[in-house]
Design an enzyme around this catalytic site. Sequence first.
Site, PDB file in Angstrom:
ATOM      1  N   GLY A   1       0.780  -1.237   0.000  1.00 24.60           N
ATOM      2  CA  GLY A   1       0.000   0.000   0.000  1.00 24.60           C
ATOM      3  C   GLY A   1       0.809   1.283   0.000  1.00 24.60           C
ATOM      4  N   SER A   2       2.006   1.259  -0.589  1.00 23.49           N
ATOM      5  CA  SER A   2       2.780   2.511  -0.605  1.00 23.49           C
ATOM      6  C   SER A   2       2.148   3.535  -1.551  1.00 23.49           C
ATOM      7  CB  SER A   2       4.247   2.252  -0.960  1.00 23.49           C
ATOM      8  OG  SER A   2       4.386   1.874  -2.302  1.00 23.49           O
TER       9      SER A   2
ATOM     10  N   ARG B   1     -15.057 -15.614  -9.514  1.00 21.24           N
ATOM     11  CA  ARG B   1     -14.510 -14.261  -9.684  1.00 21.24           C
ATOM     12  C   ARG B   1     -15.653 -13.255  -9.848  1.00 21.24           C
ATOM     13  NH1 ARG B   1      -9.665 -12.587 -11.046  1.00 21.24           N
ATOM     14  NH2 ARG B   1      -8.983 -14.676 -11.582  1.00 21.24           N
TER      15      ARG B   1
ATOM     16  N   ASN C   1      -5.389   2.284 -12.880  1.00 17.30           N
ATOM     17  CA  ASN C   1      -4.392   1.379 -12.296  1.00 17.30           C
ATOM     18  C   ASN C   1      -3.013   1.993 -12.501  1.00 17.30           C
ATOM     19  OD1 ASN C   1      -3.251  -1.092 -11.262  1.00 17.30           O
ATOM     20  ND2 ASN C   1      -2.767  -1.680 -13.359  1.00 17.30           N
TER      21      ASN C   1
ATOM     22  N   HIS D   1       1.009   0.852 -13.113  1.00 19.01           N
ATOM     23  CA  HIS D   1       1.797  -0.324 -13.514  1.00 19.01           C
ATOM     24  C   HIS D   1       3.261   0.098 -13.646  1.00 19.01           C
ATOM     25  CE1 HIS D   1       2.419  -4.259 -15.346  1.00 19.01           C
ATOM     26  NE2 HIS D   1       3.233  -3.655 -16.195  1.00 19.01           N
TER      27      HIS D   1
ATOM     28  N   ASP E   1      -3.768  -4.596 -18.595  1.00 17.41           N
ATOM     29  CA  ASP E   1      -2.817  -3.468 -18.689  1.00 17.41           C
ATOM     30  C   ASP E   1      -2.858  -2.778 -20.054  1.00 17.41           C
ATOM     31  OD1 ASP E   1      -1.971  -4.009 -16.087  1.00 17.41           O
ATOM     32  OD2 ASP E   1      -0.386  -5.366 -16.757  1.00 17.41           O
TER      33      ASP E   1
END
Length: 192
Positions: free
Chosen positions: A15-16, A68, A110, A112, A148
């Site tokens: 969680g940085s 899922r 997101n 990446h 991605d």
Amino acid sequence: MPIPRVLGVLISGRGSNLKAIIGAIADGRLNVRIAVVISNRAGAPGLEHAREAGIEALVLNHLDHLTREAYDMTLVKALRDRGVGLVCLAGFMRLLSPGFVDAFPDRIVNIHPSLLPKYPGLQPQRQALDDGATVSGATVHFVNKDLDAGRIVLQDTVPVRPGDTEHDLADRILEVEHRLYPEAIARVLAAG
Ligand code: GRF
């Protein structure tokens, strides 16, 4: 319609990046509220960053769900119940089902650790080193149904130095991520 300035942050571990987002809100770089931090792992250290900041830290374990799709619908409900306008994945180690993506169209981002479209998927730092890259970086992108591969919001480069280990490169990229993610979120919200 403008995106409600309410974030839901999904994590699985350290969680940085979550911490960086919390910091950017605290010092006024990012004008948004985090309604909830959700982890799929009970022991995720990142949950502590949420608790320290007085943010609801919710554990929703994927192992408690049969599929899922069922798990993702639990996530969607939790996010919607809290009025979340933008979902931020921050080290959330799960693929999202099409149902989740459809529930928040153009409202999921997101981060990446590579210059997408280079090195998508797992171990992007390893991929960069194996490829002999001299430059890598970080990318904030919208999440669509392909891994991605959604529209890029912001990227920045990071040098790959001779003799770098995967760990060295990951740490150098992470520093850039911590500046990039809050800036990218601000940009998405401003664009509405
Ligand atoms: C980061 O490298 C991010 O790019 C990737 O997972 C890592 C998460 O780190 N998606 P943290 O949990 O935010 O510290």
